[in-house]
Design an enzyme around this catalytic site. Structure first.
Site, PDB file in Angstrom:
ATOM      1  N   ASP A 199      71.452 -57.657  92.222  1.00 26.37           N
ATOM      2  CA  ASP A 199      72.167 -57.115  93.338  1.00 26.37           C
ATOM      3  C   ASP A 199      72.178 -55.664  93.118  1.00 26.37           C
ATOM      4  O   ASP A 199      73.039 -55.060  92.025  1.00 26.37           O
ATOM      5  CB  ASP A 199      73.425 -57.785  93.433  1.00 26.37           C
ATOM      6  N   ASN A 254      61.724 -49.542  96.465  1.00 23.71           N
ATOM      7  CA  ASN A 254      61.688 -49.743  97.826  1.00 23.71           C
ATOM      8  C   ASN A 254      63.091 -50.314  98.349  1.00 23.71           C
ATOM      9  O   ASN A 254      63.213 -50.113  99.653  1.00 23.71           O
ATOM     10  CB  ASN A 254      60.732 -50.773  98.098  1.00 23.71           C
ATOM     11  N   TYR A 296      72.640 -42.517 105.774  1.00 17.91           N
ATOM     12  CA  TYR A 296      71.502 -42.938 105.248  1.00 17.91           C
ATOM     13  C   TYR A 296      70.304 -41.719 105.242  1.00 17.91           C
ATOM     14  O   TYR A 296      69.737 -41.559 104.235  1.00 17.91           O
ATOM     15  CB  TYR A 296      70.964 -43.913 106.630  1.00 17.91           C
ATOM     16  N   LYS A 355      68.344 -40.690 101.751  1.00 19.85           N
ATOM     17  CA  LYS A 355      66.950 -40.389 101.714  1.00 19.85           C
ATOM     18  C   LYS A 355      66.488 -38.999 101.359  1.00 19.85           C
ATOM     19  O   LYS A 355      65.504 -38.698 100.512  1.00 19.85           O
ATOM     20  CB  LYS A 355      66.290 -40.943 102.841  1.00 19.85           C
ATOM     21  N   THR A 371      59.832 -53.840 110.708  1.00 22.33           N
ATOM     22  CA  THR A 371      60.591 -54.690 109.674  1.00 22.33           C
ATOM     23  C   THR A 371      61.920 -55.198 110.326  1.00 22.33           C
ATOM     24  O   THR A 371      62.228 -54.416 111.259  1.00 22.33           O
ATOM     25  CB  THR A 371      60.708 -54.348 108.507  1.00 22.33           C
TER      26      THR A 371
HETATM   27  P1  NAD Z   1      64.285 -54.725 104.809  1.00 27.70           P
HETATM   28  O1  NAD Z   1      65.778 -54.743 105.102  1.00 27.70           O
HETATM   29  O2  NAD Z   1      63.179 -55.837 105.479  1.00 27.70           O
HETATM   30  O3  NAD Z   1      63.971 -54.899 103.380  1.00 27.70           O
HETATM   31  C1  NAD Z   1      64.861 -53.967 102.611  1.00 27.70           C
HETATM   32  C2  NAD Z   1      64.911 -54.603 101.079  1.00 27.70           C
HETATM   33  O4  NAD Z   1      65.797 -54.158 100.067  1.00 27.70           O
HETATM   34  C3  NAD Z   1      64.897 -56.103 101.032  1.00 27.70           C
HETATM   35  O5  NAD Z   1      64.186 -56.901 100.054  1.00 27.70           O
HETATM   36  C4  NAD Z   1      66.377 -56.593 100.606  1.00 27.70           C
HETATM   37  O6  NAD Z   1      66.533 -57.898  99.876  1.00 27.70           O
HETATM   38  C5  NAD Z   1      66.606 -55.419  99.451  1.00 27.70           C
HETATM   39  N1  NAD Z   1      67.853 -54.923  99.424  1.00 27.70           N
HETATM   40  C6  NAD Z   1      68.719 -54.521 100.294  1.00 27.70           C
HETATM   41  N2  NAD Z   1      69.878 -54.214  99.655  1.00 27.70           N
HETATM   42  C7  NAD Z   1      69.896 -54.750  98.316  1.00 27.70           C
HETATM   43  C8  NAD Z   1      70.709 -54.929  97.192  1.00 27.70           C
HETATM   44  N3  NAD Z   1      72.008 -54.691  97.280  1.00 27.70           N
HETATM   45  N4  NAD Z   1      70.428 -55.314  95.904  1.00 27.70           N
HETATM   46  C9  NAD Z   1      69.038 -55.743  95.967  1.00 27.70           C
HETATM   47  N5  NAD Z   1      68.029 -55.762  96.909  1.00 27.70           N
HETATM   48  C10 NAD Z   1      68.465 -55.212  98.003  1.00 27.70           C
HETATM   49  O7  NAD Z   1      63.686 -53.306 105.232  1.00 27.70           O
HETATM   50  P2  NAD Z   1      62.270 -52.314 105.082  1.00 27.70           P
HETATM   51  O8  NAD Z   1      62.082 -51.732 106.132  1.00 27.70           O
HETATM   52  O9  NAD Z   1      61.385 -53.379 104.256  1.00 27.70           O
HETATM   53  O10 NAD Z   1      62.985 -51.327 104.132  1.00 27.70           O
HETATM   54  C11 NAD Z   1      62.366 -51.043 102.628  1.00 27.70           C
HETATM   55  C12 NAD Z   1      62.451 -49.513 102.362  1.00 27.70           C
HETATM   56  O11 NAD Z   1      61.797 -48.677 103.686  1.00 27.70           O
HETATM   57  C13 NAD Z   1      64.023 -49.086 102.550  1.00 27.70           C
HETATM   58  O12 NAD Z   1      64.115 -48.412 101.370  1.00 27.70           O
HETATM   59  C14 NAD Z   1      64.189 -48.382 103.811  1.00 27.70           C
HETATM   60  O13 NAD Z   1      65.054 -47.567 103.804  1.00 27.70           O
HETATM   61  C15 NAD Z   1      62.727 -47.655 103.861  1.00 27.70           C
HETATM   62  N6  NAD Z   1      62.427 -47.282 105.047  1.00 27.70           N
HETATM   63  C16 NAD Z   1      62.456 -48.187 106.390  1.00 27.70           C
HETATM   64  C17 NAD Z   1      62.012 -47.856 107.558  1.00 27.70           C
HETATM   65  C18 NAD Z   1      62.087 -48.540 108.712  1.00 27.70           C
HETATM   66  O14 NAD Z   1      61.870 -48.336 109.770  1.00 27.70           O
HETATM   67  N7  NAD Z   1      61.958 -49.947 108.555  1.00 27.70           N
HETATM   68  C19 NAD Z   1      61.751 -46.364 107.706  1.00 27.70           C
HETATM   69  C20 NAD Z   1      61.809 -45.610 106.813  1.00 27.70           C
HETATM   70  C21 NAD Z   1      62.054 -45.810 105.511  1.00 27.70           C
END
Ligand code: NAD
Length: 250
Positions: free
Chosen positions: A62, A89, A158, A162, A193
């Site tokens: 976590d 990630n 957020y 980033k 996602t």
């Molecule tokens: P998602 O919510 O599907 O995945 C996020 C992942 O982070 C999950 O596997 C979750 O278990 C993990 N996570 C979250 N909190 C946690 C914690 N406290 N401890 C351990 N693990 C934790 O979202 P995603 O879209 O796959 O996001 C992945 C990355 O991409 C993130 O850093 C997000 O900010 C970034 N991102 C996403 C988007 C988008 O539009 N989806 C755009 C730009 C950047």
């Protein structure tokens, strides 16, 4: 496709979304992948079964807990005796629920900075110490286009987290290039996602109008970008942020 045969790669937040797509792409390119998950061990187990136990190991931690990141890296390195590439990630994007986010700074700031920036920095630190002993290594940090364009007041924490990830990545690249530690950031716009799906569906018309490519980023394209820099084929791009924007520059 990049050849990652023999590379050991830790991907955080790899049980779903961009992280799961990345773990699949890296494993299919020959890497052995540590599938880090936060709370959902079942999703991680299913992915590991799919990729095969020779190619994947699930590890839970976590990252909202101070100290968890360092321990995670040590456990990951113990699997094959090393980590060659770290992909940060895992991330969260809670929106502040207050009516006046500027007047009433929300608790979302603390949790978002901890998971998105502090845990990322802690993992980078462990990786740098490890890579220095081994003659080098690669860090890929997942940022966001929100860092360039800013975000709404209910999500400025957020964007700030980033932006910090991009500055951290660039600083690592400058500071440790001579020790063959390479660092890249990947900054996607909206990606289909769980994190963004509700927003994407609610704003489909705007997205189609504002993104010349006409669609949000598929997670597989983020995965391909990560695999590209993780391959070590583009050393001189170290410090760069790869901007996945579909030709939308706002
Ligand atoms: P998602 O919510 O599907 O995945 C996020 C992942 O982070 C999950 O596997 C979750 O278990 C993990 N996570 C979250 N909190 C946690 C914690 N406290 N401890 C351990 N693990 C934790 O979202 P995603 O879209 O796959 O996001 C992945 C990355 O991409 C993130 O850093 C997000 O900010 C970034 N991102 C996403 C988007 C988008 O539009 N989806 C755009 C730009 C950047």
């Amino acid at each position: 496709m990049a050849d990652l045969t023999g590379k050991v790669i830790l991907v955080t937040g790899a049980s779903r979304g961009i992280g799961a797509a990345t773990a699949r792409t890296l494993a299919h390119a020959g890497a052995q992948v540590i599938i880090h998950y936060g709370r959902n061990a079942t999703e991680a187990q299913v992915l590991v079964e799919d990729l095969g136990h020779d190619h994947a190991l699930p590890l839970g931690a976590d990252l909202s807990q101070p100290g968890a990141a360092a321990e995670l890296f040590q456990r990951a390195a113990a699997w094959q005796g090393r980590v060659d590439v770290l992909v940060n990630n895992a991330g969260i994007a809670p929106t502040a629920t207050v009516d006046d986010p500027v007047g009433e700074w929300s608790a979302a700031w603390a949790s978002t900075l901890q998971v998105n920036l502090v845990a990322t920095a802690d993992l980078c630190r462990e990786a740098i110490l490890h890579f220095r002993e081994r003659g080098g290594g690669i860090i890929v940090n997942v940022a966001s286009r929100a860092a360039f364009r800013g975000d709404n007041p209910d999500a400025m924490h957020y964007a700030a987290s980033k932006g910090g990830v991009i500055a951290l990545t660039r600083s690592i690249a400058r500071g440790y290039a001579r020790e063959n530690v390479l660092a890249y950031a990947v900054a996607p716009g909206w990606v289909s996602t769980d994190m963004a799906q509700a927003y994407i569906e609610a704003h489909a018309d705007t997205i189609a109008r504002e993104i010349p490519l006409g669609e949000v980023v598929p997670p597989e394209e983020v995965a391909n970008t990560i695999a590209f820099v993780a391959s070590g084929l583009v050393r001189h791009m170290t410090g760069a942020t790869l901007d996945l924007n579909g030709a939308s520059y706002v």
